[in-house]
Motif scaffolding. Structure first.
Motif, PDB file in Angstrom:
ATOM      1  N   GLY A   1       0.703  -1.276  -0.207  1.00  0.00           N
ATOM      2  CA  GLY A   1      -0.048   0.064   0.016  1.00  0.00           C
ATOM      3  C   GLY A   1       0.915   1.321   0.048  1.00  0.00           C
ATOM      4  O   GLY A   1       1.230   1.684   1.159  1.00  0.00           O
TER       5      GLY A   1
ATOM      6  N   GLY B   1      -1.485  -8.043   9.529  1.00  0.00           N
ATOM      7  CA  GLY B   1      -1.195  -6.688   8.654  1.00  0.00           C
ATOM      8  C   GLY B   1      -0.761  -5.458   9.892  1.00  0.00           C
ATOM      9  O   GLY B   1      -1.172  -5.741  10.974  1.00  0.00           O
TER      10      GLY B   1
ATOM     11  N   GLY C   1       2.278   2.557   3.452  1.00  0.00           N
ATOM     12  CA  GLY C   1       0.971   2.915   4.434  1.00  0.00           C
ATOM     13  C   GLY C   1       0.779   1.399   5.211  1.00  0.00           C
ATOM     14  O   GLY C   1       0.107   1.731   6.052  1.00  0.00           O
ATOM     15  N   ARG C   2       1.003   0.523   4.718  1.00  0.00           N
ATOM     16  CA  ARG C   2       0.688  -0.880   5.350  1.00  0.00           C
ATOM     17  C   ARG C   2       1.725  -1.907   5.034  1.00  0.00           C
ATOM     18  O   ARG C   2       2.409  -1.852   4.034  1.00  0.00           O
ATOM     19  N   GLU C   3       2.005  -2.625   6.185  1.00  0.00           N
ATOM     20  CA  GLU C   3       2.976  -3.977   5.763  1.00  0.00           C
ATOM     21  C   GLU C   3       2.061  -5.278   6.343  1.00  0.00           C
ATOM     22  O   GLU C   3       1.326  -4.982   6.871  1.00  0.00           O
ATOM     23  N   ARG C   4       2.784  -6.145   5.638  1.00  0.00           N
ATOM     24  CA  ARG C   4       2.315  -7.555   6.084  1.00  0.00           C
ATOM     25  C   ARG C   4       3.661  -8.317   6.556  1.00  0.00           C
ATOM     26  O   ARG C   4       4.586  -8.662   6.056  1.00  0.00           O
TER      27      ARG C   4
ATOM     28  N   ASP D   1      -0.107  -1.331  10.193  1.00  0.00           N
ATOM     29  CA  ASP D   1      -0.182  -0.119   9.728  1.00  0.00           C
ATOM     30  C   ASP D   1       0.972   0.652  10.184  1.00  0.00           C
ATOM     31  O   ASP D   1       1.547   0.564  11.097  1.00  0.00           O
TER      32      ASP D   1
ATOM     33  N   THR E   1       5.461   2.255  14.782  1.00  0.00           N
ATOM     34  CA  THR E   1       5.487   1.215  13.872  1.00  0.00           C
ATOM     35  C   THR E   1       6.271   0.146  14.104  1.00  0.00           C
ATOM     36  O   THR E   1       5.771  -1.126  14.043  1.00  0.00           O
TER      37      THR E   1
END
Length: 169
Positions: free
Chosen positions: A84, A123, A92-95, A125, A133
């Motif tokens: 993202g 997920g 904006g997003r990590e997995r 953010d 983070t």
């Protein structure tokens, strides 16, 4: 009232004939519980390995009272990937993905009793605070470790139950 009790009794009679059986039959002295407590977990490298080994030892109930019959070898694949993209080309997003390949080995014979994988992902953010983070990434790893450890122990319990059934025949 009697009619309701009779109806309930008649409705539950088919359930007694089903093939469902408890995995932990016999409680702590049963074949599955004693088999699980007889599993030694080999060291697993890295921080995720330390978390996984600790979670597995806790769930297996290895107290040292039962002699070691099996060895559990685990290799982890821990990945964090960005997803993202935002308008300013930042993520904006990590997995976070945690996969475990594990083998249950009979210590006496060296035979591999089980060789399979398990895994999960979560997920995360990515926010403006780098500290927040990093904390979210760490929490995701800790939670994933618990989920994967539960899945591994459930698979081991089913394997040991099936093995004890075969031995009874």
């Amino acid at each position: 009232m009697r009619a309701a009790v009779l109806l309930l009794a008649l409705a539950t009679m088919p359930l007694s004939a089903c093939a469902l059986q408890p995995v932990y039959a016999g409680g702590g002295d049963g074949a599955v519980a004693s088999g699980l407590s007889g599993i030694e977990v080999s060291p697993i490298e890295g921080q995720s390995g330390w978390l996984m080994r600790d979670a597995l030892i806790e769930r297996l109930g290895a107290s040292g009272a039962v002699p070691t019959r099996y060895r559990l070898d685990v290799r982890l694949d821990n990945r964090l990937e960005g997803l993202g993209l935002l308008k300013n080309d930042t993520i904006g997003r990590e997995r976070r993905t945690l996969r475990a390949r594990y083998r249950l080995v009979d210590v006496a014979t060296g035979a591999v009793m089980l060789d399979t994988t398990s895994g999960s992902d979560a997920g995360v953010d990515v926010v403006s605070s780098e500290y927040a983070t990093i904390a979210a990434e760490q929490t995701a790893l800790e939670n994933l470790t618990q989920v994967v450890a539960d899945r591994i122990v459930a698979t081991l319990a089913l394997k040991l139950r099936d093995q004890s059934r075969e031995a009874e025949r």
